[in-house]
Write a protein that holds these residues in place. Structure first.
Motif, PDB file in Angstrom:
ATOM      1  N   HIS A 302       0.815  -1.211   0.000  1.00  0.00           N
ATOM      2  CA  HIS A 302       0.000   0.000   0.000  1.00  0.00           C
ATOM      3  C   HIS A 302       0.852   1.267   0.000  1.00  0.00           C
ATOM      4  N   GLY A 303       2.171   1.108   0.102  1.00  0.00           N
ATOM      5  CA  GLY A 303       3.085   2.237  -0.011  1.00  0.00           C
ATOM      6  C   GLY A 303       3.229   3.088   1.230  1.00  0.00           C
ATOM      7  N   GLU A 304       2.681   2.667   2.356  1.00  0.00           N
ATOM      8  CA  GLU A 304       2.712   3.503   3.558  1.00  0.00           C
ATOM      9  C   GLU A 304       3.933   3.251   4.438  1.00  0.00           C
ATOM     10  N   GLU A 305       4.617   2.125   4.249  1.00  0.00           N
ATOM     11  CA  GLU A 305       5.816   1.828   5.026  1.00  0.00           C
ATOM     12  C   GLU A 305       6.972   1.435   4.115  1.00  0.00           C
ATOM     13  N   ILE A 306       8.160   1.801   4.549  1.00  0.00           N
ATOM     14  CA  ILE A 306       9.403   1.359   3.942  1.00  0.00           C
ATOM     15  C   ILE A 306      10.137   0.530   4.992  1.00  0.00           C
ATOM     16  N   VAL A 307      10.724  -0.567   4.563  1.00  0.00           N
ATOM     17  CA  VAL A 307      11.507  -1.404   5.455  1.00  0.00           C
ATOM     18  C   VAL A 307      12.943  -1.398   4.965  1.00  0.00           C
ATOM     19  N   SER A 308      13.881  -1.244   5.888  1.00  0.00           N
ATOM     20  CA  SER A 308      15.293  -1.229   5.517  1.00  0.00           C
ATOM     21  C   SER A 308      16.090  -2.150   6.426  1.00  0.00           C
ATOM     22  N   ALA A 309      17.152  -2.722   5.853  1.00  0.00           N
ATOM     23  CA  ALA A 309      18.057  -3.589   6.607  1.00  0.00           C
ATOM     24  C   ALA A 309      19.462  -3.027   6.502  1.00  0.00           C
ATOM     25  N   SER A 310      20.289  -3.337   7.500  1.00  0.00           N
ATOM     26  CA  SER A 310      21.608  -2.717   7.545  1.00  0.00           C
ATOM     27  C   SER A 310      22.664  -3.658   8.099  1.00  0.00           C
ATOM     28  N   ARG A 311      23.900  -3.301   7.787  1.00  0.00           N
ATOM     29  CA  ARG A 311      25.016  -4.031   8.354  1.00  0.00           C
ATOM     30  C   ARG A 311      25.158  -3.765   9.849  1.00  0.00           C
ATOM     31  N   ASP A 312      24.397  -2.821  10.369  1.00  0.00           N
ATOM     32  CA  ASP A 312      24.426  -2.584  11.821  1.00  0.00           C
ATOM     33  C   ASP A 312      23.636  -3.641  12.595  1.00  0.00           C
ATOM     34  N   GLY A 313      23.039  -4.604  11.874  1.00  0.00           N
ATOM     35  CA  GLY A 313      22.321  -5.702  12.518  1.00  0.00           C
ATOM     36  C   GLY A 313      20.862  -5.429  12.801  1.00  0.00           C
ATOM     37  N   THR A 314      20.358  -4.280  12.347  1.00  0.00           N
ATOM     38  CA  THR A 314      18.965  -3.933  12.622  1.00  0.00           C
ATOM     39  C   THR A 314      18.135  -3.859  11.348  1.00  0.00           C
ATOM     40  N   VAL A 315      16.836  -3.932  11.554  1.00  0.00           N
ATOM     41  CA  VAL A 315      15.828  -3.660  10.518  1.00  0.00           C
ATOM     42  C   VAL A 315      15.009  -2.487  11.020  1.00  0.00           C
ATOM     43  N   LYS A 316      14.661  -1.582  10.119  1.00  0.00           N
ATOM     44  CA  LYS A 316      13.834  -0.440  10.518  1.00  0.00           C
ATOM     45  C   LYS A 316      12.611  -0.360   9.611  1.00  0.00           C
ATOM     46  N   ILE A 317      11.482   0.003  10.233  1.00  0.00           N
ATOM     47  CA  ILE A 317      10.237   0.247   9.505  1.00  0.00           C
ATOM     48  C   ILE A 317       9.933   1.731   9.603  1.00  0.00           C
ATOM     49  N   TRP A 318       9.823   2.383   8.449  1.00  0.00           N
ATOM     50  CA  TRP A 318       9.623   3.828   8.380  1.00  0.00           C
ATOM     51  C   TRP A 318       8.226   4.141   7.879  1.00  0.00           C
ATOM     52  N   LYS A 319       7.546   5.101   8.515  1.00  0.00           N
ATOM     53  CA  LYS A 319       6.250   5.574   8.049  1.00  0.00           C
ATOM     54  C   LYS A 319       6.493   6.634   6.965  1.00  0.00           C
ATOM     55  N   VAL A 320       6.100   6.328   5.742  1.00  0.00           N
ATOM     56  CA  VAL A 320       6.455   7.165   4.601  1.00  0.00           C
ATOM     57  C   VAL A 320       5.940   8.587   4.747  1.00  0.00           C
ATOM     58  N   GLU A 321       4.658   8.737   5.088  1.00  0.00           N
ATOM     59  CA  GLU A 321       4.089  10.078   5.136  1.00  0.00           C
ATOM     60  C   GLU A 321       4.732  10.919   6.232  1.00  0.00           C
ATOM     61  N   LEU A 322       4.991  10.314   7.382  1.00  0.00           N
ATOM     62  CA  LEU A 322       5.642  11.050   8.463  1.00  0.00           C
ATOM     63  C   LEU A 322       7.069  11.425   8.085  1.00  0.00           C
TER      64      LEU A 322
END
Length: 337
Positions: A302-322
């Motif tokens: 639905h395009g409202e969240e972006i998910v990212s992964a990193s070499r820092d060992g974490t995953v982050k979920i971002w609210k696109v509109e915010l």
């Protein structure tokens, strides 16, 4: 945006009224720009989000995959079985099957509900660096360090096609929803076939260095790539016309395209995630917060969240509109080549 509207409605709920505490918790959740998922013990190499947006799956160099609740960030399951780092992950559209690629030279299929391993695709001659799947989960494509791209029938494990791309490792692959169009990174180029029965892949050139990331827009007409040169290239697969999105300070490791084809997301060595408007070439937001290179990005259906992964060992979920609202990166449209 649904989350913004929900937060506004919850603002009207009295903290001391019926359900007040729950309303406060929900309001905070709606207004949280970023949610960190912590649990892996090594770099996270790949990430995928289910079509309904309820779950995130991550693949790590700690040899595991993890399934997370996308709303709360709670880890629900850990999938074990790979004997080497897991490099890539994909989910079928119905959310029932997970596919992973690993340095152990296998592609594995998992039951998303039980976490059980359903099948293992073997016979690969090198490290498997990338995996993608058709919407129905029937076709799986893998890219390997030996330069091959293989298309498999997931139910039987039968190899349907094998494309050899020379000595360059295939770092990234993408597959159209119907499983018939495939694109992959091959050295400093992007190669693709409009139909998997084709014998001669077509070539897209435009990067000044190795290509690290490939994604495909809805219908497969739009192909997006990212590479060592720090550029994100958006291609028309038919005309081979290209325009470039420039902004990363260093190599681009991952790209994703929204389901409506209007937004591209990229992640790079500069530890940022960037949101781009495909139509204008404008950089809409720069998301900072990872402590290492961003290795993988995904966009919810639905395009409202972006998910990212990193070499820092974490995953982050971002609210696109915010993220768009709070971004301080208002810039003029990027030049288009």
């Amino acid at each position: 945006n649904d989350l913004v509207r929900a937060a506004a409605i919850l603002d009207t709920a009295a903290a001391d009224g019926p359900g007040g505490e729950e309303a406060c918790a929900l309001r905070a959740m709606c207004r949280r720009k970023c949610l960190a998922l912590i649990g892996h013990t090594d770099a996270v190499a790949g990430v995928a989000v289910s079509a309904d947006g309820r779950h995130v799956v991550s693949a790590s160099e700690d040899r595991t995959l993890k399934i997370w609740d996308a709303m709360t960030g709670q880890m629900e399951q850990t999938l074990t079985g790979h004997t080497a780092p897991v490099r890539s992950v994909a989910i079928s559209a119905d959310g029932r099957r997970i596919f992973s690629a690993s340095d152990d030279r296998t592609v594995r299929t998992w039951d998303a509900d039980t976490g059980n391993e359903l099948a293992t695709l073997r016979g690969l001659d090198g490290t498997v660096l990338a995996v993608a799947v058709s919407a129905d989960g029937a076709c799986v494509v893998s890219g390997s360090a030996d330069g091959t791209v293989r298309i498999w029938e997931s139910a039987t494990g039968r190899e349907m096609r094998c494309f050899t791309g020379g000595a360059d490792a295939v770092i990234a692959v993408a597959m159209r929803a119907d499983g018939q169009r495939v694109a992959w990174a091959a050295g400093q180029t992007v190669k693709f076939v409009c139909d998997i029965t084709e014998d001669a892949p077509r070539t897209l050139t435009g990067h000044a260095g190795l290509v690290y990331a490939v994604a495909m827009g809805p219908g497969g007409q739009c192909v997006v790539s990212g590479g060592f040169d720090g550029k994100v290239n958006v291609w028309d697969a038919t005309t081979r016309q290209i325009h470039t999105l420039a902004g990363h300070d260093g190599p681009v490791h991952s790209v994703a395209v929204s389901s409506d084809g209007r937004t591209v997301v990229s992640g790079g060595h500069d530890r940022t995630v960037r949101i781009w408007d495909v139509g204008t070439g404008r950089e809409e937001a720069v998301l900072r917060g990872h402590g290492g290179s961003v290795t993988s990005v995904a966009i919810s259906a639905h395009g409202e969240e972006i998910v990212s992964a990193s070499r820092d060992g974490t995953v982050k979920i971002w609210k696109v509109e915010l993220c768009r609202q709070t971004s301080r990166t208002a810039k003029p449209p990027a030049a288009r080549d």
